[in-house]
Design an enzyme around this catalytic site. Structure first.
Site, PDB file in Angstrom:
ATOM      1  N   GLU A 194       3.412  -1.057   5.284  1.00  0.00           N
ATOM      2  CA  GLU A 194       2.148  -0.570   4.707  1.00  0.00           C
ATOM      3  C   GLU A 194       0.939  -1.252   5.332  1.00  0.00           C
ATOM      4  O   GLU A 194      -0.146  -1.264   4.755  1.00  0.00           O
ATOM      5  CB  GLU A 194       2.175  -0.776   3.190  1.00  0.00           C
ATOM      6  CG  GLU A 194       3.323  -0.030   2.534  1.00  0.00           C
ATOM      7  CD  GLU A 194       3.455  -0.301   1.051  1.00  0.00           C
ATOM      8  OE1 GLU A 194       2.764  -1.201   0.533  1.00  0.00           O
ATOM      9  OE2 GLU A 194       4.252   0.398   0.411  1.00  0.00           O
ATOM     10  N   LYS A 312       3.845   7.486  -9.167  1.00  0.00           N
ATOM     11  CA  LYS A 312       4.196   7.983  -7.834  1.00  0.00           C
ATOM     12  C   LYS A 312       4.681   9.415  -7.997  1.00  0.00           C
ATOM     13  O   LYS A 312       5.710   9.655  -8.657  1.00  0.00           O
ATOM     14  CB  LYS A 312       5.304   7.122  -7.229  1.00  0.00           C
ATOM     15  CG  LYS A 312       4.885   5.689  -6.895  1.00  0.00           C
ATOM     16  CD  LYS A 312       6.093   4.863  -6.509  1.00  0.00           C
ATOM     17  CE  LYS A 312       5.701   3.510  -5.936  1.00  0.00           C
ATOM     18  NZ  LYS A 312       6.878   2.624  -5.795  1.00  0.00           N
TER      19      LYS A 312
END
Ligand code: PGA
Ligand code: ZN
Length: 387
Positions: A194, A312
């Site tokens: 990330e 999510k």
């Protein structure tokens, strides 16, 4: 009204170079919309089932599309429900949560394009309808990962994410400062999934010390303009309650995500009680614990195990169910944090989703890799529209 004319799915590559699904919808009126599907690396067992993206595309083109063609693009609830019924399984394993989600998100974006309104505004209207409460859209504060370990780092650190919570411009300054510190200390590093540093160090405390030094050298004070967060990802990193409390106190950590495994409800509850003894101002977030599922969140609310939830979209698989979970979180006074996955695309849907539901926070990785930065830039664009 505008009805769906065609739905087309294709394979694209995500940020990890893995295949994922992109869906394009066109309506009779000529409006269209595209959305793509993220996926995780440190996934939990309670998440909806993903199928091989190639199979998912076939399921969309051959099974889902024929069912949805002719439906009103603004009937999001009916479209999502049709796909859920067509799939027929609890975990969406028949058609694949990734296939269903691609269509679900592309539906909302196409509808917003048809109405010529920003996506966040369209999502906000739908959210208000689902929750039965009026809510003004609001721009969240980013939670940006600076150092990573665990499944994301491929190094020796146990904790998966060491985050700072602040404005993007501050996050960028701190990220560069940390890079300098790693060079000065001659610590080798790679860049994790990330965009965070994956340093060749062993102790989680050392990562925290580097971050605290980085933010102070960038001109900030921990607990003022910049706050600290951890995603322990407790399915893969086992730390005791005492150790977590020690880190929380010593480094003034505001937010703690998944301190324990996804079935450790009691341990979460115990930690919450002990955190409350210290102060009311902390965030204890369930990610793999809740997996963006309404029933699991309700269980958490009943058992007082957390005060926040990670959202999510691909953990549950439809926009409607995602918004239902957020509505429940709001009702219970849980803070919801809209989150990316480690496998991301250039789609900025989650930025609009966070604004639409007035999420206090958004997690979209380090503010450096394109697929992460695009989400933060979308937030800034919306912020400018608000002024
Ligand atoms: P994932 O990790 O996207 O790899 O599952 C993110 C997280 O655990 O929050
Ligand atoms: Zn997590």
């Amino acid at each position: 009204m505008s009805t769906i004319k065609d739905i087309e799915a294709q394979i694209i590559n995500d940020s990890r170079g893995m295949p994922t699904i992109e869906v394009k919808i066109r309506t009779q009126s000529g409006a269209s919309g595209i959305a793509s599907v993220p996926s995780g690396t440190s996934t939990g067992k309670k998440e909806a089932t993903l199928v091989d993206p190639k199979v998912g595309c076939e399921n969309i083109n051959k099974i889902i599309a024929p069912k949805l063609i002719g439906m009103d693009i603004q009937k999001q609830a009916e479209i999502d429900q049709t796909m859920v019924e067509l799939d027929g399984t609890e975990e969406k394993s028949q058609l694949g949560a990734n296939a269903i989600l691609g269509v679900s998100l592309a539906t909302a974006r196409t509808a917003a394009n048809f109405l010529k309104i920003p996506l966040y505004q369209y999502l906000n209207q739908y959210f208000c309808q689902i929750s039965g409460v009026e809510l003004k859209p609001a721009v969240p504060t980013p939670m940006m990962v600076m150092i990573c370990g665990g499944k994301h780092g491929g190094n020796k650190l146990c904790i998966q994410e060491f985050l700072i919570i602040s404005q993007v411009k501050n996050g960028i300054k701190i990220w560069h400062q940390i890079e300098k510190i790693l060079h000065n200390r001659k610590i080798q590093f790679k860049i994790g999934l990330e965009g965070a540093f994956s340093p060749d160090i062993v102790y989680d405390e050392e990562a925290l010390e580097i971050i605290v030094q980085g933010l102070s050298e960038a001109g900030f004070q921990n607990g003022h303009e910049v706050f600290l967060g951890l995603d322990i990802a407790g399915n893969h990193c086992h730390i005791s309650n005492e150790e977590i409390l020690k880190l929380h106190k010593k480094y003034n950590i505001f937010s703690i995500e998944d301190p324990f495994g996804e079935y450790d409800w009691e341990k979460f509850g115990q930690l919450k009680l002990e955190l409350e003894e210290g102060s009311k101002d902390f965030l204890l977030l369930g990610d793999d614990l809740f997996a963006t599922h309404k029933k699991l969140l309700q269980k958490g609310i009943n058992n007082l195990v957390a005060n926040g939830i990670i959202i999510k979209v691909n953990q549950v698989g439809t926009l409607t169910e995602t918004l239902e979970v957020i509505a429940l979180a709001k009702k219970a006074d849980y803070t919801h944090v809209v989150s990316h996955r480690s496998g991301e695309t250039n789609d900025t849907f989650i930025a609009d989703l966070a604004v639409a539901t007035a999420a206090k926070f958004i997690k979209s990785g380090a503010p450096i890799p394109k697929e992460r930065l695009l989400k933060y830039q979308r937030l800034e664009e919306i912020q400018r529209e608000f002024k």
